[in-house]
Design a protein around this motif. Structure first.
Motif, PDB file in Angstrom:
ATOM      1  N   GLY A 103      29.997  -1.875  36.254  1.00  0.00           N
ATOM      2  CA  GLY A 103      30.751  -0.667  36.537  1.00  0.00           C
ATOM      3  C   GLY A 103      32.235  -0.966  36.616  1.00  0.00           C
ATOM      4  O   GLY A 103      32.670  -2.128  36.544  1.00  0.00           O
ATOM      5  N   ASP A 104      33.059   0.067  36.755  1.00  0.00           N
ATOM      6  CA  ASP A 104      34.508  -0.101  36.831  1.00  0.00           C
ATOM      7  C   ASP A 104      35.038  -0.913  35.659  1.00  0.00           C
ATOM      8  O   ASP A 104      35.790  -1.874  35.823  1.00  0.00           O
ATOM      9  N   GLY A 105      34.629  -0.533  34.437  1.00  0.00           N
ATOM     10  CA  GLY A 105      35.123  -1.191  33.231  1.00  0.00           C
ATOM     11  C   GLY A 105      34.247  -2.302  32.716  1.00  0.00           C
ATOM     12  O   GLY A 105      34.541  -2.877  31.666  1.00  0.00           O
ATOM     13  N   LEU A 106      33.155  -2.623  33.417  1.00  0.00           N
ATOM     14  CA  LEU A 106      32.273  -3.707  33.008  1.00  0.00           C
ATOM     15  C   LEU A 106      30.898  -3.126  32.686  1.00  0.00           C
ATOM     16  O   LEU A 106      30.207  -2.609  33.569  1.00  0.00           O
ATOM     17  N   THR A 107      30.508  -3.199  31.395  1.00  0.00           N
ATOM     18  CA  THR A 107      29.245  -2.616  30.934  1.00  0.00           C
ATOM     19  C   THR A 107      28.080  -3.523  31.276  1.00  0.00           C
ATOM     20  O   THR A 107      28.148  -4.739  31.091  1.00  0.00           O
TER      21      THR A 107
ATOM     22  N   ALA B   6      36.843  -9.134  30.099  1.00  0.00           N
ATOM     23  CA  ALA B   6      36.328  -9.409  31.446  1.00  0.00           C
ATOM     24  C   ALA B   6      37.456  -9.763  32.405  1.00  0.00           C
ATOM     25  O   ALA B   6      37.476  -9.313  33.559  1.00  0.00           O
ATOM     26  N   ALA B   7      38.426 -10.556  31.953  1.00  0.00           N
ATOM     27  CA  ALA B   7      39.547 -10.940  32.808  1.00  0.00           C
ATOM     28  C   ALA B   7      40.448  -9.758  33.129  1.00  0.00           C
ATOM     29  O   ALA B   7      41.040  -9.690  34.216  1.00  0.00           O
TER      30      ALA B   7
ATOM     31  N   PHE C 221      35.744 -14.641  22.626  1.00  0.00           N
ATOM     32  CA  PHE C 221      36.972 -14.722  23.411  1.00  0.00           C
ATOM     33  C   PHE C 221      37.555 -13.343  23.692  1.00  0.00           C
ATOM     34  O   PHE C 221      38.194 -13.123  24.734  1.00  0.00           O
ATOM     35  N   ALA C 222      37.340 -12.388  22.777  1.00  0.00           N
ATOM     36  CA  ALA C 222      37.770 -11.015  23.048  1.00  0.00           C
ATOM     37  C   ALA C 222      37.011 -10.448  24.241  1.00  0.00           C
ATOM     38  O   ALA C 222      37.577  -9.740  25.087  1.00  0.00           O
ATOM     39  N   ALA C 223      35.720 -10.788  24.329  1.00  0.00           N
ATOM     40  CA  ALA C 223      34.915 -10.336  25.469  1.00  0.00           C
ATOM     41  C   ALA C 223      35.397 -10.986  26.761  1.00  0.00           C
ATOM     42  O   ALA C 223      35.458 -10.338  27.812  1.00  0.00           O
TER      43      ALA C 223
ATOM     44  N   VAL D 237      28.328 -10.295  30.536  1.00  0.00           N
ATOM     45  CA  VAL D 237      27.602 -11.574  30.589  1.00  0.00           C
ATOM     46  C   VAL D 237      28.536 -12.703  31.023  1.00  0.00           C
ATOM     47  O   VAL D 237      28.143 -13.588  31.789  1.00  0.00           O
ATOM     48  N   TRP D 238      29.774 -12.701  30.542  1.00  0.00           N
ATOM     49  CA  TRP D 238      30.758 -13.689  30.991  1.00  0.00           C
ATOM     50  C   TRP D 238      30.872 -13.670  32.524  1.00  0.00           C
ATOM     51  O   TRP D 238      30.805 -14.712  33.183  1.00  0.00           O
TER      52      TRP D 238
END
Length: 411
Positions: A120-124, A21-22, A15-17, A72-73
């Motif tokens: 990218g932009d905060g998403l690995t 993502a949100a 849920f932290a992930a 992945v989410w």
């Protein structure tokens, strides 16, 4: 099992992930929180079904950093938002694709569609994410396009583990809970989620990729079967013998070799010109006039996206100004009087360059040219319960579109 039990799914980490993502993709928040996680040791990583359940491997969550789990989410929810399960079913029927191998190809192709712009932009980017470049494929294409460009082989042998679930390719898995299982979304709820996401995307145009903006536009104006028919009719008309052909001295004809001293022109194919006549008479509603511009955009796609090849001509009882499609968003659809599209035909045929195809968008309450125009004609008819209608003459029965026109019912 609780999150702290040996081998249990670490929900806090998962849920932290999702929260991460949100935060970095706020326009996807509604969809991310609509996904219901289901613990499953039969999935390799994370997988979704068409009912918006997300099946999660506890071992995968344990070994994956939160930043990668966030990617992945977003990846999995993208499969559902882009309707990869429905599109996979359709392409399987159309192309006769059967068996798990073909569904694996669909999963790979769907991943290529998503992964070329999602990170990218905060998403690995997660380890092992499939990129088009890794298969020597171009970026920016759709699943259906990628499916035509590769087969299972040496380049894909390391992807046999890949399984994003039935939500990615349409084929049910043994772990799926099915339509009657717990925590699934109804069709109406799924549509509501897509609509909310599309609203969020249109509200943040500067921070959203082109693919997501295009998806949001299609979510508000979904493709219709008749639109495909209209595009097919136009492509057929523009590809016929004589359409878009002219003589040119730019490259001499091959027969010139047998006639020394004589230069003969060759027949060269040029891009087809399309003239769209829009019925703006009083019997056509404002909603139909508004949708006409959307149809003009679809028509431009049918000729390869060249907007400079399409002109638009509003017409009621008199032809108006011919507008190039490069100014399509500002074309004034003026009119409101009676209907006589014969003037529209005449004006369109005088346009330079001369059109190869004339497309008419009308409700059919009009007179038609007595003779066949010197180009192909496609007629898109707006729906009418009763075509024999006239505000001044209740006995008026309009002519049916002539036999030389290709007719497609719109709506």
């Amino acid at each position: 099992m609780s999150a702290g039990a040996p081998g249990a799914l670490d929900l806090d980490k998962l849920f932290a992930a999702r929260l991460h993502a949100a935060r970095v993709r706020p326009y996807l928040a509604t969809a991310l929180f609509a996904l219901h996680p289901v613990e499953s040791r039969r999935v390799p990583t994370m997988a979704v079904d068409r009912h918006w359940r997300c099946y999660v491997s506890p071992a995968f969550v344990d070994r994956t950093p939160v930043e990668e789990l966030a990617g992945v989410w977003v990846h999995e929810v993208s499969h559902l938002l882009r309707d990869h399960h429905g599109r996979g079913d359709r392409v399987a029927r159309e192309r006769g694709l059967t068996g798990p191998g073909e569904r694996l190809r669909m999963n790979i192709a769907a991943d290529c569609e998503i992964n070329d712009d999602v990170f990218g932009d905060g998403l690995t980017e997660p380890e092992g994410a499939v990129r088009p470049g890794s298969l020597q494929l171009p970026e920016g294409q759709l699943m259906e396009d990628y499916l035509r460009q590769f087969r299972l082989g040496p380049r894909t042998q390391d992807l046999s583990w890949l399984d994003c679930g039935s939500g990615a390719d349409g084929m049910e898995r043994e772990w799926d809970l099915g339509p009657d299982g717990a925590h699934g979304l109804s069709e109406q709820e799924r549509d509501a989620v897509r609509f909310r996401v599309a609203q969020g995307i249109t509200g943040r145009p500067g921070s959203v990729s082109k693919k997501w903006r295009r998806w949001a536009e299609e979510a508000f104006h979904p493709p219709q079967p008749w639109r495909e028919l209209l595009g097919a009719a136009i492509r057929s008309a523009t590809s016929g013998a004589g359409a878009g052909e002219d003589y040119s001295y730019g490259r001499p004809a091959r027969r010139s070799a047998g006639m020394p001293g004589v230069v003969l022109p060759s027949l060269r194919r040029r891009p087809p010109q399309v003239s769209v006549v829009v019925d703006t008479s009083g019997s056509v509603s404002d909603a139909e006039l508004g949708s006409a511009i959307l149809e003009v955009t679809a028509i431009s796609r049918a000729v390869g996206g060249r907007r400079d090849l399409v002109t638009v001509l509003p017409c009621d009882a008199a032809a108006r100004i011919v507008h190039p499609l490069c100014r399509g968003e500002g074309i004034p659809l003026l009119g409101g009087g009676g209907t006589d599209l014969r003037t529209g035909f005449a004006r369109a045929l005088r346009t330079r360059p001369r059109p190869d195809v004339v497309v008419v968008l009308t409700d059919g309450q009009t007179r038609w040219p007595a003779t066949r125009p010197a180009c192909r004609t496609v007629v898109g008819l707006f729906p009418r319960q009763r075509r024999s209608w006239n505000e001044n003459d209740p006995d008026y029965v309009p002519d049916s579109p002539p036999d030389w026109a290709r007719v497609v019912d719109i709506g």
